[in-house]
Design an enzyme around this catalytic site. Structure first.
Site, short mmCIF file in Angstrom:
data_model
loop_
_atom_site.label_atom_id
_atom_site.label_comp_id
_atom_site.label_asym_id
_atom_site.label_seq_id
_atom_site.Cartn_x
_atom_site.Cartn_y
_atom_site.Cartn_z
N HIS A 32 0.60 -1.24 0.20
CA HIS A 32 0.00 -0.04 0.12
C HIS A 32 0.69 1.26 -0.04
O HIS A 32 0.19 2.31 -0.34
CB HIS A 32 -0.97 -0.13 1.16
CG HIS A 32 -2.36 0.87 0.96
ND1 HIS A 32 -2.39 1.48 0.00
CD2 HIS A 32 -3.38 0.63 1.61
CE1 HIS A 32 -3.87 1.86 -0.03
NE2 HIS A 32 -4.32 1.37 0.80
N ARG A 33 2.05 0.98 0.14
CA ARG A 33 3.04 2.20 0.11
C ARG A 33 3.07 2.82 -1.34
O ARG A 33 3.36 4.03 -1.65
CB ARG A 33 4.62 2.12 0.55
CG ARG A 33 4.43 1.79 2.18
CD ARG A 33 5.77 1.34 2.46
NE ARG A 33 6.24 0.01 1.81
CZ ARG A 33 7.52 -0.56 1.85
NH1 ARG A 33 8.46 0.03 2.78
NH2 ARG A 33 7.99 -1.52 1.30
#
Length: 472
Positions: free
Chosen positions: A443-444
């Site tokens: 999700h980064r």
């Protein structure tokens, strides 16, 4: 006089250190020695098999001579840079070998590396072949039996000989995975009757040698009387409530990688259930296509191609997080990883530049990747540099899962079992081939919208395979 003797001995005895057989690996376990002190070895001859955190690798010696000393026994984990074998490169000259080789342990802690021979460059293991045409010394016993010695030499150069077949009994012929199986089962290969071509011991031979074990059942009933004597033979597992297995090799690497990935990259997993009936029909048609002759065609092939097309439509998903430089590294190539379960544990070899391959080429690459993994011959290089991965949990009858990212990658696609299920098709409930896909992503790098688009594209292609053409 002493200085001259020391210099002469230093030149006479050469040491071979544990090389870095992978990318930045720090240690390896010695699985099997193929030589012993007194054996003659030649440049390029395999002397041992080691297991790293990634794979089992055979190590060739980079010079000629006679084995003087093996520094570590089988089963020992050795740090990269430690001396594992000492070789007398000038046997029969000067003082006795034991005296000359006595100071050998010191280089283990010395920071300097042994000087590399001129004209050689470091390769995956050991050193490359010398550029000069220096003549090698003849092996002992070759004149006594020319034909047998010639065959033995060829076997040694292929890693199937010990280099002393003319003066001692030949080592049983078997592939590294078979040797590992025999070691795990406690079977001495010298006692196994080979049935393979050319006298090669197969897995079936090892299992056959292991099956007679139940025969001594009556002896087991008397074991409690002689428990102190029977204990070292390893039947402790028969009555033990627990078994402790050392964490090392591939299993140790898997544990470290999964913990590092799970607690470094914030994982998000999305799911979609899709009708793949048309994909299954396409697979059946491709199996009859003459352009696909000689390669294996299965649903995984179409799924892999679908993921590659989805990445092409959403290239931002193919990236990596550089923590040190605080950068997102966009990859303009796809090295497609395929998770494979092997006797050594889970490995993830990848197909280099998979995005450039045609469907027949991709099928051939998948077939080669799987067969190599099953044989235990996957190299560390084949497992490095992956960008995205597919894990096919459906082969175990599992519907889906929440896969953990392979370290350094941004996404992993899990494919569930393809089952016949009731499905609404054209307004009517009909039996259709259905599967569930799960996409985990970092999700980064990948937000919900991007991850959803990638997963939706894969599902859309599997539902309507013609999109492989229209979208590609």
């Amino acid at each position: 006089m002493t200085t001259m003797t020391d210099t002469s001995n230093a030149a006479r005895f050469r040491e071979f250190k544990m090389p870095d057989v992978g990318e930045g690996l720090t240690e390896a376990e010695i699985l099997k020695w193929f030589v012993k002190p007194g054996d003659t070895v030649t440049d390029g001859q395999v002397v041992c098999e080691v297991e790293t955190a990634k794979a089992a690798v055979e190590l060739p010696i980079p010079f000629d001579g006679v084995v003087h000393e093996l520094r570590f026994p089988e089963g020992t984990t050795v740090d990269v840079g430690q001396v594992i074998i000492a070789v007398d490169v000038a046997p029969g000259s000067g003082d006795d070998a034991p005296v000359a080789a006595e100071p050998a342990p010191e280089p283990v802690v010395a920071p300097s590396e042994p000087e590399e021979p001129k004209g050689r460059t470091p390769v995956l293991v050991g050193y490359g072949v010398a550029e000069s045409s220096t003549k090698r010394r003849a092996r002992k016993g070759t004149e006594a039996a020319p034909a047998a010695a010639s065959a033995a030499i060829q076997g040694e150069m292929n890693g199937h000989g010990t280099g002393h077949t003319a003066v001692a009994e030949a080592r049983p012929l078997a592939k590294p995975p078979v040797r590992k199986l025999a070691k795990d089962l406690g079977i001495d290969l010298a006692t196994v009757t080979p049935t393979g071509d050319g006298g090669v011991i197969t897995r079936e031979d090892v299992h056959a040698a292991a099956t007679p074990a139940p025969a001594p059942a009556p002896v087991r009933t008397e074991a409690p009387v002689a428990a102190p004597i029977a204990a070292p033979a390893a039947p402790a597992s028969v009555t033990a409530r627990e078994t402790r297995i050392p964490v090392k090799g591939v299993r140790k690497a898997i544990a470290q990688a999964m913990v590092g990935s799970a607690f470094t990259a914030p994982h998000v997993t999305e799911f979609v259930t899709v009708d793949v009936t048309r994909t299954m029909k396409l697979v059946a048609e491709l199996k009859e296509d003459k352009d696909m002759a000689g390669v294996r065609v299965n649903p995984l092939l179409i799924i892999a191609k679908a993921l590659l097309v989805a990445i092409k439509r959403n290239p931002e998903v193919n990236a990596a997080w550089d923590e040190a430089n605080q950068e997102i590294v966009q990859k303009h190539y796809v090295n497609l990883g395929i998770a494979a379960a092997t006797p050594r544990g889970l490995i993830v070899p990848n197909i280099k530049d998979a995005h450039e391959q045609t469907l027949p080429q991709l099928a051939a690459s998948l077939g080669e990747l799987v067969s190599t993994a099953r044989e235990g011959k996957t190299s560390p290089a084949a497992m490095a540099g992956g960008t995205v991965t597919i894990t096919n949990v459906g082969v175990f009858g599992v519907d889906t899962g929440t896969p953990i990212l392979n370290p350094g990658e941004s996404a992993i696609l899990a494919v569930g079992a393809i089952k016949l299920q009731p499905w609404v098709h054209k307004g009517k409930v009909k039996p259709r081939q259905v599967t569930t896909l799960a996409l985990s992503f970092d999700h980064r790098l990948v937000d919900g919208e991007l991850g959803s688009k990638v997963l939706a594209d894969v599902a859309a292609i599997l539902e309507q395979p013609k999109r492989l053409i229209t979208w590609a």
